[in-house]
Scaffold this motif. Structure first.
Motif, PDB file in Angstrom:
ATOM      1  N   SER A 138      -3.205   7.541  -7.761  1.00  0.00           N
ATOM      2  CA  SER A 138      -3.907   8.420  -8.286  1.00  0.00           C
ATOM      3  C   SER A 138      -4.398   9.355  -8.162  1.00  0.00           C
ATOM      4  O   SER A 138      -5.571   9.157  -6.835  1.00  0.00           O
ATOM      5  CB  SER A 138      -4.044   7.861  -9.525  1.00  0.00           C
ATOM      6  OG  SER A 138      -5.294   7.469  -9.733  1.00  0.00           O
ATOM      7  N   THR A 139      -5.452  10.407  -8.378  1.00  0.00           N
ATOM      8  CA  THR A 139      -6.034  11.603  -7.956  1.00  0.00           C
ATOM      9  C   THR A 139      -7.377  11.757  -8.940  1.00  0.00           C
ATOM     10  O   THR A 139      -6.806  12.738 -10.134  1.00  0.00           O
ATOM     11  CB  THR A 139      -5.729  13.108  -7.289  1.00  0.00           C
ATOM     12  OG1 THR A 139      -4.838  12.990  -6.827  1.00  0.00           O
ATOM     13  CG2 THR A 139      -6.599  13.747  -7.074  1.00  0.00           C
TER      14      THR A 139
ATOM     15  N   ARG B  16      -8.614   9.595  -4.539  1.00  0.00           N
ATOM     16  CA  ARG B  16      -7.280   8.586  -4.512  1.00  0.00           C
ATOM     17  C   ARG B  16      -8.221   7.299  -5.013  1.00  0.00           C
ATOM     18  O   ARG B  16      -8.244   6.185  -4.310  1.00  0.00           O
ATOM     19  CB  ARG B  16      -6.402   8.824  -3.308  1.00  0.00           C
ATOM     20  CG  ARG B  16      -6.441  10.139  -3.871  1.00  0.00           C
ATOM     21  CD  ARG B  16      -5.521  11.117  -2.965  1.00  0.00           C
ATOM     22  NE  ARG B  16      -3.960  10.947  -3.823  1.00  0.00           N
ATOM     23  CZ  ARG B  16      -2.462  10.932  -3.483  1.00  0.00           C
ATOM     24  NH1 ARG B  16      -2.496  10.633  -1.528  1.00  0.00           N
ATOM     25  NH2 ARG B  16      -1.779  10.195  -3.379  1.00  0.00           N
TER      26      ARG B  16
ATOM     27  N   SER C 117       1.045  -0.955  -0.271  1.00  0.00           N
ATOM     28  CA  SER C 117      -0.199   0.018  -0.018  1.00  0.00           C
ATOM     29  C   SER C 117       1.000   1.132  -0.110  1.00  0.00           C
ATOM     30  O   SER C 117       2.208   1.287   0.693  1.00  0.00           O
ATOM     31  CB  SER C 117      -0.706  -0.075   1.626  1.00  0.00           C
ATOM     32  OG  SER C 117      -1.716   1.345   1.515  1.00  0.00           O
ATOM     33  N   ASN C 118       0.797   2.364  -0.760  1.00  0.00           N
ATOM     34  CA  ASN C 118       1.412   3.402  -0.909  1.00  0.00           C
ATOM     35  C   ASN C 118       0.349   4.420  -1.121  1.00  0.00           C
ATOM     36  O   ASN C 118       0.467   5.277  -2.203  1.00  0.00           O
ATOM     37  CB  ASN C 118       2.573   3.222  -1.894  1.00  0.00           C
ATOM     38  CG  ASN C 118       3.711   4.134  -2.219  1.00  0.00           C
ATOM     39  OD1 ASN C 118       3.363   5.065  -2.098  1.00  0.00           O
ATOM     40  ND2 ASN C 118       5.168   4.199  -2.893  1.00  0.00           N
ATOM     41  N   THR C 119       0.651   5.147  -0.344  1.00  0.00           N
ATOM     42  CA  THR C 119      -1.023   6.486  -0.543  1.00  0.00           C
ATOM     43  C   THR C 119       0.127   7.686  -1.540  1.00  0.00           C
ATOM     44  O   THR C 119      -0.155   8.146  -2.214  1.00  0.00           O
ATOM     45  CB  THR C 119      -0.925   7.178   1.333  1.00  0.00           C
ATOM     46  OG1 THR C 119      -1.127   6.060   1.550  1.00  0.00           O
ATOM     47  CG2 THR C 119      -1.864   8.786   0.538  1.00  0.00           C
ATOM     48  N   GLU C 120       1.513   7.318  -1.089  1.00  0.00           N
ATOM     49  CA  GLU C 120       1.989   8.860  -1.789  1.00  0.00           C
ATOM     50  C   GLU C 120       2.253   8.478  -3.302  1.00  0.00           C
ATOM     51  O   GLU C 120       2.226   8.935  -4.099  1.00  0.00           O
ATOM     52  CB  GLU C 120       3.621   8.951  -1.825  1.00  0.00           C
ATOM     53  CG  GLU C 120       3.907   9.390  -0.075  1.00  0.00           C
ATOM     54  CD  GLU C 120       3.845   8.266   1.258  1.00  0.00           C
ATOM     55  OE1 GLU C 120       4.247   7.292   0.439  1.00  0.00           O
ATOM     56  OE2 GLU C 120       2.939   8.949   1.857  1.00  0.00           O
ATOM     57  N   GLU C 121       1.784   6.907  -3.941  1.00  0.00           N
ATOM     58  CA  GLU C 121       1.963   7.329  -5.128  1.00  0.00           C
ATOM     59  C   GLU C 121       0.602   6.790  -6.141  1.00  0.00           C
ATOM     60  O   GLU C 121       0.378   6.390  -7.183  1.00  0.00           O
ATOM     61  CB  GLU C 121       2.426   5.743  -5.526  1.00  0.00           C
ATOM     62  CG  GLU C 121       4.553   5.874  -5.442  1.00  0.00           C
ATOM     63  CD  GLU C 121       4.872   4.782  -6.407  1.00  0.00           C
ATOM     64  OE1 GLU C 121       4.639   3.610  -6.896  1.00  0.00           O
ATOM     65  OE2 GLU C 121       5.765   4.560  -5.616  1.00  0.00           O
TER      66      GLU C 121
ATOM     67  N   GLN D 187      -5.664   3.095  -6.408  1.00  0.00           N
ATOM     68  CA  GLN D 187      -4.428   2.694  -6.046  1.00  0.00           C
ATOM     69  C   GLN D 187      -4.782   1.563  -6.817  1.00  0.00           C
ATOM     70  O   GLN D 187      -5.372   0.443  -6.133  1.00  0.00           O
ATOM     71  CB  GLN D 187      -3.577   2.530  -4.960  1.00  0.00           C
ATOM     72  CG  GLN D 187      -2.022   2.399  -5.064  1.00  0.00           C
ATOM     73  CD  GLN D 187      -1.091   1.221  -3.845  1.00  0.00           C
ATOM     74  OE1 GLN D 187      -1.496   1.744  -2.579  1.00  0.00           O
ATOM     75  NE2 GLN D 187      -0.007   0.671  -3.963  1.00  0.00           N
TER      76      GLN D 187
END
Length: 114
Positions: A17-18, A24, A11-15, A26
């Motif tokens: 998309s919006t 958001r 899980s990667n919140t920084e990556e 992933q």
């Protein structure tokens, strides 16, 4: 003997998309027959009404969403899940900051390309 590679997707919140304000996304993992997608929504987000040919299973991890479809409207919270048949027009909105896991079958080509 053939071997299969198994890949862990963190899980990667920084990556994430919006795709629209307040949402958001992933794409976690997929094969031609299924896809797992993580969505987070900000309280007050109202999604675009849409449909897609893929079947969708929705699991609410946290928060709460309101779901509208031709048969009515319902609210769901943590631990709840439901199925959306392919081709059914629907719209979701976030009653609070929320996290949802979506499983699509078959995979969504448009998400795989994003």
């Amino acid at each position: 003997m053939p071997t299969s590679k198994i890949e862990v997707i963190p899980s990667n919140t920084e990556e994430m998309s919006t795709p629209e304000p307040g949402l958001r996304r992933q794409v976690m993992s997929y094969s031609p027959s299924m896809m797992l997608v993580r969505h987070t929504m900000k309280k007050g987000w109202v999604g675009t009404r849409h449909s897609h040919p893929d079947g969708q299973m929705v699991y609410i991890v946290s928060g709460g969403i309101r779901f509208e479809h031709p048969g009515g409207t319902f609210d769901v919270g943590p631990g709840d899940c439901f199925l959306v048949p392919g081709g059914v027009e629907h719209q979701a909105s976030a009653l609070s900051d929320s996290e949802v896991l979506d499983i699509f079958t078959p995979m969504r080509e448009d998400y795989a390309r994003a």
